[in-house]
Write a protein that holds these residues in place. Structure first.
Motif, short mmCIF file in Angstrom:
data_model
loop_
_atom_site.label_atom_id
_atom_site.label_comp_id
_atom_site.label_asym_id
_atom_site.label_seq_id
_atom_site.Cartn_x
_atom_site.Cartn_y
_atom_site.Cartn_z
N GLU A 148 5.53 13.73 0.95
CA GLU A 148 4.96 12.51 0.37
C GLU A 148 3.49 12.77 0.09
N PRO A 149 3.00 12.50 -1.13
CA PRO A 149 1.58 12.73 -1.38
C PRO A 149 0.71 11.69 -0.66
N ASP A 150 -0.57 12.05 -0.47
CA ASP A 150 -1.50 11.12 0.18
C ASP A 150 -1.94 10.08 -0.86
N LEU A 151 -1.52 8.86 -0.67
CA LEU A 151 -1.79 7.83 -1.69
C LEU A 151 -2.97 6.93 -1.29
N SER A 152 -3.87 7.45 -0.44
CA SER A 152 -4.98 6.58 -0.06
C SER A 152 -6.02 6.54 -1.19
N PHE A 153 -6.78 5.44 -1.27
CA PHE A 153 -7.80 5.27 -2.33
C PHE A 153 -8.84 4.30 -1.81
N GLU A 154 -9.97 4.19 -2.56
CA GLU A 154 -10.99 3.23 -2.15
C GLU A 154 -11.10 2.11 -3.15
N LYS A 155 -11.52 0.95 -2.67
CA LYS A 155 -11.77 -0.16 -3.60
C LYS A 155 -13.06 0.14 -4.36
N LYS A 156 -13.00 -0.02 -5.71
CA LYS A 156 -14.20 0.22 -6.51
C LYS A 156 -14.39 -0.92 -7.48
N LEU A 157 -15.63 -1.16 -7.89
CA LEU A 157 -15.86 -2.14 -8.95
C LEU A 157 -15.95 -1.38 -10.27
N VAL A 158 -15.40 -1.96 -11.34
CA VAL A 158 -15.42 -1.26 -12.64
C VAL A 158 -16.24 -2.08 -13.65
N SER A 178 0.89 6.63 -7.51
CA SER A 178 0.82 8.08 -7.63
C SER A 178 0.37 8.48 -9.04
N HIS A 179 0.79 7.73 -10.05
CA HIS A 179 0.35 8.05 -11.42
C HIS A 179 -1.12 7.70 -11.61
N LEU A 180 -1.56 6.60 -11.02
CA LEU A 180 -2.99 6.24 -11.13
C LEU A 180 -3.85 7.33 -10.49
N LEU A 181 -3.36 7.90 -9.40
CA LEU A 181 -4.14 8.90 -8.67
C LEU A 181 -3.88 10.32 -9.17
N GLY A 182 -2.99 10.44 -10.17
CA GLY A 182 -2.69 11.76 -10.73
C GLY A 182 -1.89 12.63 -9.77
N ILE A 193 5.12 12.16 -7.16
CA ILE A 193 6.10 11.86 -6.11
C ILE A 193 7.33 12.70 -6.41
N VAL A 194 7.72 13.53 -5.46
CA VAL A 194 8.87 14.38 -5.76
C VAL A 194 10.16 13.63 -5.47
N ASN A 195 11.12 13.88 -6.33
CA ASN A 195 12.42 13.25 -6.14
C ASN A 195 13.46 14.35 -6.10
N PRO A 196 14.18 14.45 -4.97
CA PRO A 196 15.10 15.59 -4.83
C PRO A 196 16.15 15.68 -5.93
N SER A 197 16.50 14.54 -6.55
CA SER A 197 17.55 14.63 -7.57
C SER A 197 17.03 15.24 -8.88
N MET A 198 15.70 15.42 -8.99
CA MET A 198 15.13 15.96 -10.23
C MET A 198 15.01 17.49 -10.22
N ILE A 199 15.34 18.12 -9.11
CA ILE A 199 15.19 19.59 -9.03
C ILE A 199 16.16 20.27 -9.99
#
Ligand code: PEP
Ligand code: MG
Length: 570
Positions: A23-33, A139-143, A146-152
């Motif tokens: 599982e990728p690390d999906l942590s992020f910080e709150k930012k103002l844009v 995961s897409h926002l963070l680039g 997410i691996v999915n075993p059925s896609m191998i």
């Protein structure tokens, strides 16, 4: 490190590149844009990518594993198209000028909390879907991917900390040549699934994910429980030779596929198979199974977003009964809990899930769900030789209550004119020591016993079957286990009832001689173990094994039992 030891979970040898399933690390910080319009576009682009990815997974899962497995991805796509959710996230980015990650997580957390509190199963299921979908968009926002075993789509060996049973169900056998994990034991459900899928596996290595990098060439030796990392050419050649020898041995056993299972002195037993889905039937037939000794119905309920309908279940049970053409099929009612979770039921987390609200305990409380399953089974009963058993029975009251519910549903169906077989045997699994100890009291109320040693061992030895740190205590040949097994067999035979065993011990070459000697009637195991077991039983004499059983019951330790069996196997 170039070599690791683990627990041999599924036999065979695999040589391929490592594929890390983490599982990728999906942590992020709150930012103002500053530019919320640009941020909304970034969110929409992640949303589109997540949708395209999900459509691909859905189509592929549908094609390879069937619509029941792909339904969950359909539910996820629905969440991503929900205007109420999407608009709220975009509004949050616009009005609070926050980054998309934060707006997404805050909004979905709120929806999840609301759905989880609702007293409605369907709405609770939506919470689980939203949680999964949030991870994907994040995961897409963070680039990140997410691996999915059925896609191998290339030959690999999966390396993971753990594999859930639903991850395992999604593995594509054409490409996944083996797997190895940090945690787990021989009787964890991923190991059991690996055996039914004939994928070599080594589990419980403790640190394999730390030692292996994506793309490393590895060998998984599911016979000895070893993993070799970037092996020398010499080791690869040695293993290729062993792989060929194993295949040749299998070809020898295959000659017994149409034979019955007799000991050398003419005592007949039944060698049956454990299955998880109707798709496993092919393996049962190819391996000469004389029946189904355990159909684990919970896999019908897993890897999806909601409970299976009565109709879906009816079709699955009917397919198995018809496929077995009148041979016995023992179906176990839902045994969820322990390591088999149903996220969409939103059951509260427990301190000790293996000792918690699971299996028959859950079914007796969630009666709508239980009755639906029983109706599907009763309706299917006229298509073959059905036997029903209840899991995790700890008291006679539980058995009587479950049986009474079954009788009620049967009466209702019969009075509506539905065809229901009138000789369905009703039995229980003996996997809790209390039940083994008073098996004599159960014996005149049940039609049969099936000993579930996977759990019986863990409860008797107080050693979690999933925990590799206490795996040294998980001792199938411990005299205490053997004595419990004997108590159950003797109690049943006294009442003229039959006894099976559907725990993994039934297919274990050290246990088989003892079980034959104790008088076990039915041995139910992974289909891939049947021919080897038949070949072994043909070489053993029942009377000799009775003497062996008598001796080992008086022994003090597992080691003594092991040596005694090895000496008669020579
Ligand atoms: C057992 O406990 O032995 C058994 C067969 O059931 P499961 O492995 O599904 O818990
Ligand atoms: Mg069990």
């Amino acid at each position: 490190m170039d070599f690791m030891k683990g627990i041999a979970a599924s036999s065979g040898i695999a040589i391929a590149k490592a594929y890390m399933l983490a599982e990728p690390d999906l942590s992020f910080e709150k930012k103002l844009v500053d530019d919320s319009v640009k941020e909304i576009k970034r969110f929409q682009s992640a949303l589109t990518k997540a949708k395209t990815e999900l459509e691909g997974i859905r189509d592929r899962t549908n094609k390879e594993l069937g619509s029941d497995k792909s339904a969950i991805f359909e539910a996820h796509l629905l969440v991503l198209s929900d205007p109420e959710l999407i608009t709220q996230i975009e509004d949050k980015i616009k009005t609070e000028k926050v980054n998309a990650e934060y707006a997404l997580k805050e909004t979905t957390d709120m929806f999840i909390a609301v759905f989880e509190q609702m007293d409605n199963e369907y709405m609770k299921e939506r919470a689980a879907d939203i949680r999964d979908v949030t991870k994907r968009v994040l995961s897409h926002l963070l680039g990140l991917q997410i691996v999915n075993p059925s896609m191998i789509n290339e030959e690999v060996i999966i390396v993971a900390e753990d594999l859930t049973p639903s991850d395992t169900a999604q593995l594509n056998r054409q490409f996944v040549k083996g797997f190895t994990t940090d945690v787990g034991g021989r009787t964890s459900h991923s190991a059991i699934m690996a055996r039914s899928m004939e994928i070599p596996a080594v589990v419980g290595t403790k640190t394999v994910t730390k030692e292996i990098n994506n793309g490393d060439l590895i060998i998984v030796d599911g016979l000895k429980g070893e993993v070799h990392i970037n092996p020398s050419q010499e080791t690869i050649e040695k293993y290729k030779k062993e792989q060929a020898e194993f295949e040749a041995q299998k070809a020898e056993w295959a000659k017994l596929v149409n034979e019955k299972s007799f000991s050398a002195d003419g005592h007949q037993v039944e060698l049956a198979a454990n299955i998880g889905t109707p798709n496993d039937l092919e393996g049962v037939i190819n391996n000469g199974g004389e029946g189904i000794g355990l159909y684990r119905t919970e896999f019908l309920y897993m890897g999806r977003g909601q409970l299976p309908t009565e109709e879906e279940q009816f079709e699955a049970y009917k397919a198995v009964l018809e496929g077995m053409k009148g041979k016995p099929v023992v179906v176990r009612t839902l045994d969820i809990g322990g390591d088999k979770e149903l996220p969409y039921m939103n059951l509260p987390k427990e301190m000790n899930p293996f000792l918690g609200f699971r299996a028959i305990r859950l079914c007796l409380e969630e009666q709508d769900m239980f009755r639906t399953q029983l109706r599907a089974l009763l309706r299917a009963s006229s298509y073959g030789n059905l036997k029903i058993m209840f899991p995790m029975i700890a008291t006679l009251d539980e058995f009587r209550e479950a049986k009474a519910i079954l009788e009620e549903e049967k009466e209702k169906l019969v009075s509506n004119g539905t065809d229901v077989s009138d000789n369905i045997e009703i039995g229980i699994m003996v996997e809790i020591p209390s039940t083994a100890v008073i098996a004599d009291q159960f014996a005149n109320e049940v039609d049969f016993f099936s000993i579930g040693t996977n759990d019986l061992i863990q409860y008797t030895m107080a050693a979690d079957r999933m925990n590799e740190r206490v795996s040294y205590l998980y001792q199938p040949y411990h005299p205490a286990i053997l004595r419990l097994v004997k108590m159950v067999i003797d109690a049943a035979h006294k009442e003229g009832k039959w006894v099976g065993m559907c725990g993994e011990m039934a297919g274990d070459e050290i246990a088989i001689p003892i079980l034959l000697g104790l008088g076990l009637d039915e041995f139910s195991m992974s289909a891939t173990s049947i021919l080897k077991a038949r070949s072994q039983i043909r070489r053993l004499s029942k009377s000799g094994m009775e003497k062996l059983a008598e001796q080992v019951l008086q022994m003090k330790t597992t080691e003594e039992v092991l040596q005694a069996v090895k000496s008669v196997m020579k």
